[in-house]
Design an enzyme around this catalytic site. Structure first.
Site, PDB file in Angstrom:
ATOM      1  N   GLU A  77     -11.790   8.799   3.246  1.00 22.37           N
ATOM      2  CA  GLU A  77     -12.127   8.044   4.449  1.00 22.37           C
ATOM      3  C   GLU A  77     -12.551   8.956   5.598  1.00 22.37           C
ATOM      4  OE1 GLU A  77     -10.323   4.162   5.639  1.00 22.37           O
ATOM      5  OE2 GLU A  77      -9.062   5.512   6.838  1.00 22.37           O
ATOM      6  N   LYS A 131     -12.407   9.420   9.123  1.00 21.08           N
ATOM      7  CA  LYS A 131     -11.449   8.868  10.078  1.00 21.08           C
ATOM      8  C   LYS A 131     -11.293   9.824  11.267  1.00 21.08           C
ATOM      9  CE  LYS A 131      -6.753   6.914   9.980  1.00 21.08           C
ATOM     10  NZ  LYS A 131      -5.563   6.715   9.115  1.00 21.08           N
ATOM     11  N   LYS A 137     -14.658  -0.149   6.773  1.00 22.29           N
ATOM     12  CA  LYS A 137     -13.247  -0.296   7.120  1.00 22.29           C
ATOM     13  C   LYS A 137     -13.161  -0.716   8.585  1.00 22.29           C
ATOM     14  CE  LYS A 137      -8.776   0.805   6.078  1.00 22.29           C
ATOM     15  NZ  LYS A 137      -8.392   2.225   6.177  1.00 22.29           N
ATOM     16  N   GLU A 172      -6.917  -6.573   1.220  1.00 22.31           N
ATOM     17  CA  GLU A 172      -5.664  -5.895   1.560  1.00 22.31           C
ATOM     18  C   GLU A 172      -4.491  -6.873   1.654  1.00 22.31           C
ATOM     19  OE1 GLU A 172      -5.681  -2.430   4.287  1.00 22.31           O
ATOM     20  OE2 GLU A 172      -4.338  -3.669   5.499  1.00 22.31           O
ATOM     21  N   ASN A 199      -1.404  -1.706   1.584  1.00 20.24           N
ATOM     22  CA  ASN A 199      -1.313  -0.760   2.690  1.00 20.24           C
ATOM     23  C   ASN A 199       0.143  -0.362   2.898  1.00 20.24           C
ATOM     24  OD1 ASN A 199      -1.541   0.716   5.107  1.00 20.24           O
ATOM     25  ND2 ASN A 199      -3.259  -0.542   5.786  1.00 20.24           N
ATOM     26  N   GLU A 239      -3.129   2.447  -0.112  1.00 19.34           N
ATOM     27  CA  GLU A 239      -3.723   2.932   1.128  1.00 19.34           C
ATOM     28  C   GLU A 239      -2.646   3.466   2.077  1.00 19.34           C
ATOM     29  OE1 GLU A 239      -5.925  -0.303   2.935  1.00 19.34           O
ATOM     30  OE2 GLU A 239      -6.049  -1.297   1.000  1.00 19.34           O
ATOM     31  N   SER A 240      -2.951   4.527   2.774  1.00 19.01           N
ATOM     32  CA  SER A 240      -2.172   5.070   3.897  1.00 19.01           C
ATOM     33  C   SER A 240      -0.988   5.935   3.468  1.00 19.01           C
ATOM     34  CB  SER A 240      -1.645   3.958   4.817  1.00 19.01           C
ATOM     35  OG  SER A 240      -2.692   3.242   5.421  1.00 19.01           O
TER      36      SER A 240
END
Length: 289
Positions: free
Chosen positions: A74, A76, A135, A182, A203, A233-234
């Protein structure tokens, strides 16, 4: 893992996103976006060899990496929980993602809190052959059409944020896009599957306090059927976290900060390569509930 959200509340992010979107829709109404997409399609049919923003790079196919767990890298620049993360330019970051073996890229387009932009999405389309996910906090079909016109292969649709998930998935499919849907609990996974999602994202971040817990994926992975692509994710800091999540049968990992937060081109490349290399051969069939 405890993070600081700098006083930002999730509700504030959504409120400002609605305000910004309203201005975007006034500048270019939805019917204009739809006309532009149709023009691209007609151009492509007339000249099949032409390269337009309506061309598609299939996300689901790209994330199905056989024995390997796929990695979505990503771009970011910032986040509410960390503030500024990286000053890397988009071109260098995408080159790093490709060199390290990423299967897809995620481009943040929310400006106020993540310093993203649609310009980055448009540029990414011209800079990489990898599938691109938009995103953002999508709250209206307009944003799906925006993503399409700028070259995205996919968008993030969040349960309880996008108003009609089934309609959103249908619009994506009509535009030859495959959304990443998500979820944050068992009920949202069940609903997403019922309305046709075939790429599910879990997430690990709690948007109430912005804290991260990888056990969220560990707890929920079993509710996603093996034929559906599961993305965690994350909060993935490095190879150890990547391998931990792989042990629960994830098909892909979405990673931003642990790559973007490393200083220098070589540092970012090493971070990305180490994570992606660590999950080669690690894909397993999920234990379903």
């Amino acid at each position: 893992m405890t993070t600081q959200n700098n006083g930002v509340q999730f509700e504030d992010i959504i409120k400002y996103r609605r305000q910004d979107l309203q201005r975007e829709m006034e500048l270019k109404p939805l019917n204009i976006l739809k006309d532009e997409i149709e023009s691209y399609r007609l151009s492509k049919n007339t000249n099949p060899d032409s390269n337009t923003q309506a061309d598609v790079k299939d996300l689901k196919q790209s994330l199905d990496q056989g024995n390997d767990v796929a990695v979505i890298c990503e771009f970011k620049p910032a986040s509410p929980s960390m503030g500024d993360i990286s000053n890397s330019n988009l071109e260098n970051a995408l080159e790093i993602f490709e060199k390290s073996g990423a299967s897809a890229v995620s481009i943040l387009t929310e400006n106020r809190h993540f310093k993203g932009s649609l310009d980055n999405l448009r540029s990414a389309y011209n800079l990489t052959k990898l599938p691109i996910i938009r995103k953002d906090f999508l709250i209206n079909e307009y944003q799906i059409y925006q993503a399409k016109i700028e070259g995205a292969s996919s968008v993030l649709l969040m349960n309880n944020i996008y108003p009609d998930l089934e309609e959103g998935i249908t619009i994506c499919r009509e535009l030859d896009m495959n959304p990443l849907v998500e979820c944050k609990n068992k009920e949202e996974i069940s609903h997403s599957l019922k309305v046709g999602a075939d790429i599910i994202g879990i997430n690990n971040r709690n948007f109430d306090d912005f804290n991260v817990n990888l056990k969220t994926t560990a707890k929920l992975a079993k509710y996603v059927p093996s034929e559906v692509i599961l993305v965690s994710e994350s909060g993935i800091k490095g190879p150890e976290d990547a391998n931990y999540l792989s042990s629960f049968g994830v098909d892909a990992l979405l990673i931003g900060t642990s790559i973007m937060g490393v200083k220098g081109y070589d540092g970012m490349l090493n971070a990305a390569t180490n994570i992606i290399s660590s999950v080669k051969g690690s894909r397993i069939v999920r234990n379903e509930d």
